[in-house]
Enzyme design. Structure first.
Site, PDB file in Angstrom:
ATOM      1  N   THR A   1      -4.707 -44.541   0.026  1.00 33.41           N
ATOM      2  CA  THR A   1      -4.110 -44.338  -1.243  1.00 33.41           C
ATOM      3  C   THR A   1      -2.999 -45.376  -1.116  1.00 33.41           C
ATOM      4  OG1 THR A   1      -2.821 -43.193  -2.926  1.00 33.41           O
ATOM      5  CG2 THR A   1      -2.600 -42.322  -0.676  1.00 33.41           C
ATOM      6  N   ARG A   2      -3.039 -46.150  -2.258  1.00 30.21           N
ATOM      7  CA  ARG A   2      -1.515 -47.044  -2.475  1.00 30.21           C
ATOM      8  C   ARG A   2      -0.894 -46.578  -3.793  1.00 30.21           C
ATOM      9  NH1 ARG A   2      -4.904 -50.420  -5.732  1.00 30.21           N
ATOM     10  NH2 ARG A   2      -3.141 -51.256  -7.064  1.00 30.21           N
TER      11      ARG A   2
ATOM     12  N   HIS B   1      -1.181 -37.426  -7.638  1.00 26.38           N
ATOM     13  CA  HIS B   1      -0.847 -36.185  -8.815  1.00 26.38           C
ATOM     14  C   HIS B   1      -1.954 -35.283  -8.926  1.00 26.38           C
ATOM     15  CE1 HIS B   1       1.644 -39.441 -10.564  1.00 26.38           C
ATOM     16  NE2 HIS B   1       0.693 -40.125 -10.512  1.00 26.38           N
TER      17      HIS B   1
ATOM     18  N   HIS C   1      -5.688 -35.893  -7.924  1.00 22.41           N
ATOM     19  CA  HIS C   1      -5.964 -36.284  -6.515  1.00 22.41           C
ATOM     20  C   HIS C   1      -5.733 -35.355  -5.551  1.00 22.41           C
ATOM     21  CE1 HIS C   1      -3.864 -40.349  -8.474  1.00 22.41           C
ATOM     22  NE2 HIS C   1      -4.962 -40.297  -7.988  1.00 22.41           N
TER      23      HIS C   1
ATOM     24  N   ARG D   1     -14.170 -44.864  -7.150  1.00 26.17           N
ATOM     25  CA  ARG D   1     -14.573 -45.770  -8.004  1.00 26.17           C
ATOM     26  C   ARG D   1     -13.725 -46.945  -7.927  1.00 26.17           C
ATOM     27  NH1 ARG D   1     -13.841 -45.493 -13.054  1.00 26.17           N
ATOM     28  NH2 ARG D   1     -15.610 -46.312 -14.048  1.00 26.17           N
TER      29      ARG D   1
END
Length: 575
Positions: A195-196, A200, A203, A289
């Site tokens: 992740t970057r 929330h 996730h 995605r």
């Protein structure tokens, strides 16, 4: 296939402590290259084994293989070129076979490299093959064309010491440190989440489900090297991740930071991320995605299809030895008060599905609006609000650009007075002539010097913006690439409002009090913008001002109205 972790150590490129001390002394007399932030990230992952099987920066043969078919010369799968780009001047000063010292920004020697290859790459081909398009809307293509040096050096690296990080030191593990941690805990199956962005509730729910599905433990493995311009800074993100870690069942989840400089290369980047995670001892990897997609291209379409990354990963996962877990699109079902995978909801017509996009979240933060608890954790929202207060409390930069004599300075002065009358934030005017006198007195008017002058103005404006002030800049700033670089610097901290003072060249000549246009027409002033040197008209400025037959007060007032409509200032005083 069922993946179980092989936790034997990965090869590192470091020499022993005693050899490093000796090498450090010898390396001090070598020619040296000061590494860029991206190169420091690449070197760290080369040295610690994160980029295994690479032994250094790619040779020309390896580079050609990677660009053309994602394989080094010996056939190893590797999708992203890891190259040492340098200036022509530095490249010309070297002999093949020569050793050079690689230094960080403070001059500390991190490694030596034997230069076995030196070549001038075809950057358009690299852009086309690696990023899918030779389109400068792609941040990595823009970097390639405008920031990376024109010559590539290749050759093996000998590691002396890792780059020093002063932040989150307990969270920075090398591949072998993470492998030994998994071994100690008996974790044989580990699913990694790349992740970057802040995490929330959706996730958290998807990572929890992914780990459960793979019957694996979970590694939150965020990137803290370079990401995409405009992303939330890594300090804020890591604080947000730490706030979320408590929400997972005890002893099932850990977090470690990855010092990777992302390229936003979509499908190839997904495979790259998988290979890196395999080196870190991970068995499963979540691919989402449009994984590592940079957004829209010049035509306003996505650079990559939504499932291209998953398809390419799936094609190579057996060879990579790491299994993909599909990223489910999670949405909140109001009636059931829970997150569910969007494609598994069978009664869609009878329930209310709630979702907040990234754009909508940014808008709510910018305008100080409520962020519902079903969407994010209060601790995460608190962190984001600390870093991103509502727009009317943030610093920002107004950047006026136009021909000499277009009225930029006069309008900038009027705007400064109007903003000072409103009060609330300190206002600084960085006018072209004032900056030339105080900040850039040694510079001439060549393209290189004008660029440097604008970059200095941008740097000062970014510091003012970062600290909550208002910067008003009024240089000619003729080149679009330099204006874009300044925009990126400033938008890390606040808003950048480009104002094109669109006075025609004919009108500027009529107004010319200093007689500069006359001298330029006579050839007495070389490289004069609009006469003997180009001016790149801004394509999408926040505001375009027509100044002919419009008084200065009205021009300044139009900017004030624009700032209001963007939420940067409160309702203006009547003028």
């Amino acid at each position: 296939m069922t993946m179980l972790s092989n936790l034997a150590p990965v090869p590192e490129l470091y020499v022993s402590y005693d050899s490093a001390q000796k090498l450090k002394v010898e390396a001090a007399s070598l020619k040296s290259h000061d590494l860029s932030p991206r190169q420091i990230c690449d070197l760290e992952l080369l040295m610690n084994g994160g980029f295994a099987p690479l032994k250094g920066f790619l040779t020309e043969d390896d580079y050609n293989g990677v660009v053309d078919n994602m394989r080094t010369a010996d056939g190893s799968l590797w999708p992203i070129p890891i190259t040492l780009d340098v200036t022509q001047e530095f490249a010309d000063s070297l002999e093949l076979g020569e050793d050079i010292a690689l230094r960080d920004r403070e001059g500390v020697i991190l490694a030596t490299m034997t230069v076995t290859d030196r070549w001038t790459p075809d950057k358009s081909k690299e852009a086309e093959k690696v990023f899918g398009a030779d389109d400068e809307k792609h941040p990595a293509v823009y970097y390639l064309k405008h920031q990376a040096g024109p010559v590539y050096l290749g050759g093996p690296v000998v590691g002396i010491q890792p780059p020093v990080h002063y932040d989150f030191r307990g969270r920075r593990d090398t591949p072998n440190e993470l492998r030994s941690y998994f071994r100690k805990l008996g974790w044989r199956r580990v699913v990694a989440f790349q992740t970057r962005n802040p995490l929330h509730r959706a996730h958290q729910e998807l990572t929890f489900r992914a780990a459960k599905e793979a019957q694996a433990n979970l590694l939150i493995h965020p990137v803290v090297g370079m990401t995409k311009p405009g992303d939330v800074d890594h300090f804020t993100r890591v604080r947000c991740y730490e706030a979320v870690l408590d929400k997972y069942p005890a002893s099932t989840t850990t977090m470690s930071l990855l010092p990777l400089a992302m390229r936003m290369a979509g499908p190839r980047e997904a495979v790259w991320h998988g290979l890196i995670r395999k080196n870190y001892g991970v068995t499963h990897f979540i691919v989402g995605r449009d994984h590592a997609g940079p957004g829209s291209n010049s035509q306003g379409e996505d650079f990559y299809g939504p499932y291209d990354a998953q398809d390419l990963f799936r094609e190579h996962q057996e060879e990579m030895g790491i299994e993909m877990v599909d990223f489910k699109h999670m949405v909140y079902v109001q009636e059931r008060a829970q997150y569910e995978p969007n494609d598994e909801i069978e009664d869609k017509d009878n329930v209310t599905i709630l979702n907040i996009s990234g754009t909508e979240l940014r808008r709510r933060l910018a305008e100080g609006l409520e962020i519902p608890e079903w969407f994010s954790f209060p601790e995460v929202v608190t962190e984001l609000r600390r870093t991103k207060p509502p727009r009317a409390q943030q610093g920002f930069t107004v950047f006026l650009t136009g021909f000499s004599g277009s009225g930029k300075s006069t309008i900038a002065n009027a705007l400064m007075v109007k903003l000072m009358e409103m009060g609330g934030r300190p206002v600084t005017l960085l006018d072209g002539d004032i900056v030339r006198k105080n900040l850039s007195s040694e510079l001439g008017f060549s393209k290189e010097h004008r660029d440097l002058n604008i970059r200095r103005i941008g740097y000062v404006a970014s510091e003012i913006t970062k600290n909550g002030g208002i910067a008003i800049c009024a240089p000619i700033a003729p080149y679009a690439t330099t204006r874009r670089a300044v925009r990126e610097d400033i938008e890390s901290y606040g808003a950048f409002v480009e104002v094109h003072v669109a006075t025609s060249i004919e009108e500027c000549e009529r107004r010319d009090r200093k007689g500069l246009y006359k001298l330029a027409r006579e050839g007495k002033i070389k490289e004069f913008t609009g006469i003997s040197d180009p001016y790149d008209v801004p394509e999408n400025p926040e505001l375009r001002l027509e100044t002919e037959n419009v008084d200065v007060d009205n021009c300044a007032h139009q900017i004030v109205l624009k700032l209001e409509s963007m939420g940067l200032i409160g309702a203006s005083l009547n003028s």
